[in-house]
Design a protein around this motif. Sequence first.
Motif, PDB file in Angstrom:
ATOM      1  N   LEU A  20     -21.475   3.257   6.718  1.00  0.00           N
ATOM      2  CA  LEU A  20     -20.859   3.055   8.018  1.00  0.00           C
ATOM      3  C   LEU A  20     -20.600   4.398   8.678  1.00  0.00           C
ATOM      4  N   SER A  21     -20.666   4.406   9.968  1.00  0.00           N
ATOM      5  CA  SER A  21     -20.368   5.626  10.703  1.00  0.00           C
ATOM      6  C   SER A  21     -18.852   5.849  10.660  1.00  0.00           C
ATOM      7  N   PRO A  22     -18.365   7.031  10.958  1.00  0.00           N
ATOM      8  CA  PRO A  22     -16.923   7.289  10.926  1.00  0.00           C
ATOM      9  C   PRO A  22     -16.145   6.349  11.856  1.00  0.00           C
ATOM     10  N   PHE A  23     -16.702   6.054  13.029  1.00  0.00           N
ATOM     11  CA  PHE A  23     -16.040   5.120  13.939  1.00  0.00           C
ATOM     12  C   PHE A  23     -15.937   3.731  13.314  1.00  0.00           C
ATOM     13  N   GLU A  24     -17.009   3.279  12.718  1.00  0.00           N
ATOM     14  CA  GLU A  24     -17.007   1.966  12.082  1.00  0.00           C
ATOM     15  C   GLU A  24     -16.052   1.930  10.898  1.00  0.00           C
ATOM     16  N   GLN A  25     -15.936   3.037  10.157  1.00  0.00           N
ATOM     17  CA  GLN A  25     -14.995   3.095   9.036  1.00  0.00           C
ATOM     18  C   GLN A  25     -13.549   2.987   9.536  1.00  0.00           C
ATOM     19  N   LYS A  26     -13.247   3.713  10.637  1.00  0.00           N
ATOM     20  CA  LYS A  26     -11.897   3.624  11.204  1.00  0.00           C
ATOM     21  C   LYS A  26     -11.617   2.206  11.711  1.00  0.00           C
ATOM     22  N   ALA A  27     -12.609   1.614  12.368  1.00  0.00           N
ATOM     23  CA  ALA A  27     -12.450   0.251  12.866  1.00  0.00           C
ATOM     24  C   ALA A  27     -12.246  -0.715  11.699  1.00  0.00           C
ATOM     25  N   ASP A  28     -12.991  -0.513  10.618  1.00  0.00           N
ATOM     26  CA  ASP A  28     -12.841  -1.376   9.433  1.00  0.00           C
ATOM     27  C   ASP A  28     -11.440  -1.234   8.828  1.00  0.00           C
ATOM     28  N   GLU A  29     -10.933  -0.009   8.769  1.00  0.00           N
ATOM     29  CA  GLU A  29      -9.570   0.221   8.252  1.00  0.00           C
ATOM     30  C   GLU A  29      -8.530  -0.467   9.150  1.00  0.00           C
ATOM     31  N   LYS A  30      -8.722  -0.366  10.468  1.00  0.00           N
ATOM     32  CA  LYS A  30      -7.786  -1.001  11.399  1.00  0.00           C
ATOM     33  C   LYS A  30      -7.807  -2.530  11.228  1.00  0.00           C
ATOM     34  N   PHE A  31      -9.003  -3.083  11.092  1.00  0.00           N
ATOM     35  CA  PHE A  31      -9.097  -4.524  10.880  1.00  0.00           C
ATOM     36  C   PHE A  31      -8.434  -4.941   9.567  1.00  0.00           C
ATOM     37  N   ARG A  32      -8.591  -4.144   8.536  1.00  0.00           N
ATOM     38  CA  ARG A  32      -7.918  -4.444   7.266  1.00  0.00           C
ATOM     39  C   ARG A  32      -6.399  -4.391   7.431  1.00  0.00           C
ATOM     40  N   ASP A  33      -5.911  -3.374   8.190  1.00  0.00           N
ATOM     41  CA  ASP A  33      -4.470  -3.285   8.448  1.00  0.00           C
ATOM     42  C   ASP A  33      -3.985  -4.505   9.236  1.00  0.00           C
ATOM     43  N   ILE A  34      -4.770  -4.884  10.237  1.00  0.00           N
ATOM     44  CA  ILE A  34      -4.397  -6.051  11.035  1.00  0.00           C
ATOM     45  C   ILE A  34      -4.397  -7.309  10.164  1.00  0.00           C
ATOM     46  N   ASN A  35      -5.386  -7.444   9.292  1.00  0.00           N
ATOM     47  CA  ASN A  35      -5.435  -8.598   8.388  1.00  0.00           C
ATOM     48  C   ASN A  35      -4.204  -8.623   7.475  1.00  0.00           C
ATOM     49  N   THR A  36      -3.831  -7.455   6.966  1.00  0.00           N
ATOM     50  CA  THR A  36      -2.643  -7.378   6.114  1.00  0.00           C
ATOM     51  C   THR A  36      -1.401  -7.788   6.888  1.00  0.00           C
ATOM     52  N   LEU A  37      -1.266  -7.280   8.115  1.00  0.00           N
ATOM     53  CA  LEU A  37      -0.119  -7.654   8.940  1.00  0.00           C
ATOM     54  C   LEU A  37      -0.110  -9.152   9.238  1.00  0.00           C
ATOM     55  N   LEU A  38      -1.274  -9.706   9.521  1.00  0.00           N
ATOM     56  CA  LEU A  38      -1.352 -11.142   9.788  1.00  0.00           C
ATOM     57  C   LEU A  38      -0.940 -11.948   8.557  1.00  0.00           C
ATOM     58  N   TYR A  39      -1.387 -11.526   7.382  1.00  0.00           N
ATOM     59  CA  TYR A  39      -0.976 -12.214   6.154  1.00  0.00           C
ATOM     60  C   TYR A  39       0.536 -12.142   5.977  1.00  0.00           C
ATOM     61  N   VAL A  40       1.106 -10.963   6.237  1.00  0.00           N
ATOM     62  CA  VAL A  40       2.558 -10.808   6.103  1.00  0.00           C
ATOM     63  C   VAL A  40       3.285 -11.697   7.102  1.00  0.00           C
ATOM     64  N   VAL A  41       2.816 -11.726   8.341  1.00  0.00           N
ATOM     65  CA  VAL A  41       3.453 -12.561   9.367  1.00  0.00           C
ATOM     66  C   VAL A  41       3.360 -14.033   8.982  1.00  0.00           C
ATOM     67  N   VAL A  42       2.211 -14.465   8.508  1.00  0.00           N
ATOM     68  CA  VAL A  42       2.044 -15.868   8.105  1.00  0.00           C
ATOM     69  C   VAL A  42       2.966 -16.195   6.939  1.00  0.00           C
ATOM     70  N   ILE A  43       3.079 -15.303   5.971  1.00  0.00           N
ATOM     71  CA  ILE A  43       3.953 -15.533   4.823  1.00  0.00           C
ATOM     72  C   ILE A  43       5.412 -15.594   5.279  1.00  0.00           C
ATOM     73  N   VAL A  44       5.801 -14.707   6.188  1.00  0.00           N
ATOM     74  CA  VAL A  44       7.178 -14.717   6.696  1.00  0.00           C
ATOM     75  C   VAL A  44       7.455 -16.022   7.439  1.00  0.00           C
ATOM     76  N   ILE A  45       6.519 -16.471   8.248  1.00  0.00           N
ATOM     77  CA  ILE A  45       6.704 -17.722   8.985  1.00  0.00           C
ATOM     78  C   ILE A  45       6.819 -18.902   8.020  1.00  0.00           C
TER      79      ILE A  45
END
Length: 117
Positions: A20-45
Motif C-alpha cells: 500500500l502507498s503511504p496515503f493508503e496505509q494512513k487511510a487504513d489506520e484511520k479506518f481501523r481506528d474508526i472501526n474500533t471506536l464504532l465497536y466501543v460505541v456499540v458495546i457502550v450502547i
Amino acid sequence: MPAEKPKVKFPESSEASVKLSPFEQKADEKFRDINTLLYVVVIVIVVMVVSALISVGAIVIDQLHFNNLTYREFSESKNDKVELERRITAVENKIDNANQQIIIEQQKQIENLLKKK
C-alpha cells in the motif's frame, strides 16, 4: 482440446501481498481506528440498554411489591374497621338493652306510684 491455463495467477503464499502507498496505509489506520471506536460505541450502547432494562425491571418489581404491601395493609385496616364496627354495634345493643330495662323499671315504678295515689 488441451486444458487452458488461467490467465490470472494468484500468489501461493500469504506473504506476497499488495504493497500500500503511504496515503493508503494512513487511510487504513484511520479506518481501523474508526472501526474500533464504532465497536466501543456499540458495546457502550448495548451495556446502556441492558442496564436500562434491568433498572426498569427493578422498578416494576419494586412497584408490584409496594402495591402488594399497600393492598395488604388496606385489607387489614378494612378488617380492623369491620371488627371495630361490630364491637361498636355490640356495645350499642348492650346499652340499648340496659336502657330498655331501666325504662321498663321506671314505668313499673311510675305505675306503682300512680296506683298508690
